[in-house]
Motif scaffolding. Structure first.
Motif, PDB file in Angstrom:
ATOM      1  N   GLY A  94      -5.534   0.456 -10.299  1.00 24.70           N
ATOM      2  CA  GLY A  94      -6.809   0.946 -10.811  1.00 24.70           C
ATOM      3  C   GLY A  94      -7.859   1.156  -9.742  1.00 24.70           C
ATOM      4  O   GLY A  94      -8.863   1.835  -9.980  1.00 24.70           O
ATOM      5  N   ASP A  95      -7.667   0.594  -8.532  1.00 29.28           N
ATOM      6  CA  ASP A  95      -8.638   0.783  -7.457  1.00 29.28           C
ATOM      7  C   ASP A  95      -8.707   2.252  -7.047  1.00 29.28           C
ATOM      8  O   ASP A  95      -7.689   2.962  -7.021  1.00 29.28           O
ATOM      9  CB  ASP A  95      -8.277  -0.067  -6.238  1.00 29.28           C
ATOM     10  N   ARG A  96      -9.897   2.680  -6.721  1.00 25.70           N
ATOM     11  CA  ARG A  96     -10.149   4.052  -6.259  1.00 25.70           C
ATOM     12  C   ARG A  96     -10.188   4.028  -4.737  1.00 25.70           C
ATOM     13  O   ARG A  96     -10.950   3.258  -4.150  1.00 25.70           O
ATOM     14  CB  ARG A  96     -11.461   4.568  -6.847  1.00 25.70           C
ATOM     15  N   VAL A  97      -9.397   4.887  -4.093  1.00 24.16           N
ATOM     16  CA  VAL A  97      -9.254   4.801  -2.637  1.00 24.16           C
ATOM     17  C   VAL A  97      -9.277   6.182  -1.985  1.00 24.16           C
ATOM     18  O   VAL A  97      -8.922   7.188  -2.592  1.00 24.16           O
ATOM     19  CB  VAL A  97      -7.938   4.092  -2.240  1.00 24.16           C
ATOM     20  N   SER A  98      -9.710   6.180  -0.729  1.00 22.31           N
ATOM     21  CA  SER A  98      -9.553   7.333   0.154  1.00 22.31           C
ATOM     22  C   SER A  98      -8.409   7.011   1.099  1.00 22.31           C
ATOM     23  O   SER A  98      -8.290   5.874   1.588  1.00 22.31           O
ATOM     24  CB  SER A  98     -10.842   7.594   0.933  1.00 22.31           C
ATOM     25  N   ILE A  99      -7.557   8.000   1.362  1.00 22.78           N
ATOM     26  CA  ILE A  99      -6.339   7.784   2.144  1.00 22.78           C
ATOM     27  C   ILE A  99      -6.570   8.172   3.597  1.00 22.78           C
ATOM     28  O   ILE A  99      -6.885   9.321   3.900  1.00 22.78           O
ATOM     29  CB  ILE A  99      -5.171   8.603   1.569  1.00 22.78           C
ATOM     30  N   GLU A 100      -6.424   7.196   4.505  1.00 28.28           N
ATOM     31  CA  GLU A 100      -6.423   7.499   5.937  1.00 28.28           C
ATOM     32  C   GLU A 100      -5.004   7.919   6.300  1.00 28.28           C
ATOM     33  O   GLU A 100      -4.066   7.117   6.192  1.00 28.28           O
ATOM     34  CB  GLU A 100      -6.854   6.289   6.753  1.00 28.28           C
ATOM     35  N   PRO A 101      -4.807   9.181   6.729  1.00 23.54           N
ATOM     36  CA  PRO A 101      -3.435   9.713   6.790  1.00 23.54           C
ATOM     37  C   PRO A 101      -2.612   9.324   8.007  1.00 23.54           C
ATOM     38  O   PRO A 101      -1.397   9.488   7.992  1.00 23.54           O
ATOM     39  CB  PRO A 101      -3.664  11.229   6.775  1.00 23.54           C
ATOM     40  N   GLY A 102      -3.248   8.813   9.067  1.00 20.86           N
ATOM     41  CA  GLY A 102      -2.501   8.481  10.273  1.00 20.86           C
ATOM     42  C   GLY A 102      -2.065   7.030  10.281  1.00 20.86           C
ATOM     43  O   GLY A 102      -2.890   6.123  10.456  1.00 20.86           O
ATOM     44  N   VAL A 103      -0.783   6.782  10.089  1.00 19.36           N
ATOM     45  CA  VAL A 103      -0.253   5.415  10.035  1.00 19.36           C
ATOM     46  C   VAL A 103       0.281   5.041  11.415  1.00 19.36           C
ATOM     47  O   VAL A 103       1.328   5.524  11.847  1.00 19.36           O
ATOM     48  CB  VAL A 103       0.855   5.293   8.972  1.00 19.36           C
ATOM     49  N   ALA A 104      -0.466   4.187  12.108  1.00 15.09           N
ATOM     50  CA  ALA A 104      -0.099   3.776  13.458  1.00 15.09           C
ATOM     51  C   ALA A 104       0.870   2.597  13.417  1.00 15.09           C
ATOM     52  O   ALA A 104       0.994   1.896  12.405  1.00 15.09           O
ATOM     53  CB  ALA A 104      -1.351   3.395  14.238  1.00 15.09           C
TER      54      ALA A 104
END
Length: 368
Positions: free
Chosen positions: A103-113
């Motif tokens: 249910g949490d609302r999130v923005s996705i940081e696309p670079g997975v280091a």
């Protein structure tokens, strides 16, 4: 399908009917085609969450991958799912995740280091050689209904922030990182070359940092009109001008020589004009992507000690940019979004991006 939080307790914030909807994705091929097809609902690894992607912006890089099959040395060699500017809602949580819930609302940081290499250890994880970046070959992206993503790169957005604004965190992060790299200070005269989404993001960040005056240049009057909505002065450049003529007109429009140019187009003509427009000792900061090789007037630059800096993506920007959007520091950034289409019409959304008559700035694909 049973969804649960990492602690094993189910959560009723997700409509079960949602999970039965087809996981439609947008693909690009190495022979410059885009198509949609259904994917399976993603597995949820222990350190990840599954996100119902609510909004995804189309980036100029994705247009490059579609039309040209490459950006620099990064080539489309097989079919991949595009997308990296996304926000959505958590619908499944991995067993090891403790900081997020269904249910949490999130923005996705696309670079997975990787968090193990020297660059990551030094804090420059945007330069991680092992990074898995959404929608950049060879990695699949977020332009689909459901996607699994490591929880470490998911950032909560406030309840009052729309998913559309949550998806804008990514391009705004590009501008934010460029401003940090440029070390802009109060009163620095700055030119932004290019009035597309990244140019606007850079201009908004530069203004927030104190740059003044700011001039945005572009070939298209419609884009400069959009920049004017944000209060920026613009100069419509012409392909008939040579680099020295363009530089002189930039200085005239500004009333001074810029100390910094944030070049957001990747165009060789724009880059060369910027080199001549800068004051002696000024800095060209390259943000935009273009051809793999660009010819520069190095002797002229050398005689005038013109600095060249590059800015690549971002690092540790999500919490700051989310806070700045929420505080209104950038103003009405939602005005960057000129077109919104449903996921089922993702191909139409891409066609809108390349249709100059549509006068698109930021096109977003949404799903309810």
């Amino acid at each position: 399908m049973t969804l649960s939080n990492g602690n094993g307790h189910s959560n009723e914030n997700v409509d079960p009917a949602l999970l039965r909807r087809p996981n439609i994705a947008l693909w690009v091929t190495k022979d410059h085609k885009i198509y949609q097809k259904q994917e399976a609902f993603p597995d949820c690894p222990p350190d990840s969450c599954v996100i119902h992607v609510k909004a995804t912006g189309i980036c100029g890089s994705e247009i490059h991958f579609w039309k040209h099959g490459r950006i620099g040395d990064c080539c489309v060699t097989h079919d991949i799912i595009l997308g990296h500017e996304s926000a959505g809602q958590v619908v499944a949580v991995g067993a090891n995740v403790r900081n997020l819930s269904i249910g949490d609302r999130v923005s996705i940081e696309p670079g997975v280091a990787c968090w193990e290499c020297d660059m990551c250890i030094r804090g420059r994880y945007n330069l991680c050689p092992n990074v898995v970046f959404s929608g950049t070959p060879p990695s699949d992206g977020t332009m689909r209904r459901f996607v699994a993503h490591p929880a470490r790169f998911l950032h909560r957005i406030p309840d009052e922030m729309s998913y559309a604004l949550g998806a804008l965190v990514e391009p705004l992060s590009v501008g934010y990182n460029a401003v940090l790299r440029a070390k802009i200070y109060l009163g620095m005269p700055v030119v932004i070359a290019g009035a597309g989404p990244i140019g606007l993001a850079a201009a908004l960040s530069a203004r927030a940092a104190g740059a003044s005056p700011i001039l945005i240049t572009d070939l298209e009057e419609s884009k400069l009109a959009q920049a004017a909505v944000f209060g920026f002065a613009g100069l419509a450049v012409s392909t008939e001008w040579d680099r020295k003529d363009t530089a002189a007109r930039i200085r005239q429009a500004m009333g001074c020589a810029p100390q910094l140019v944030l070049e957001c187009t990747g165009s060789p003509a724009s880059i060369n004009s910027a080199c001549y427009a800068l004051e002696d000792g000024g800095t060209l900061l390259q943000v935009g992507c273009g051809k793999p090789d660009v010819e520069l007037p190095l002797m002229s630059m050398g005689f005038r000690e013109i600095n060249v800096i590059t800015s690549f993506r971002y690092q540790q920007s999500w919490p700051v940019v989310i806070r700045l959007i929420q505080a209104g520091v950038f103003g009405d950034v939602g005005a960057m979004i000129t077109h919104t289409l449903p996921l089922e019409r993702a191909i139409d959304a891409f066609e809108t991006c390349v249709d100059r008559s549509a006068r698109a700035i930021k096109v977003q694909i949404v799903d309810e």
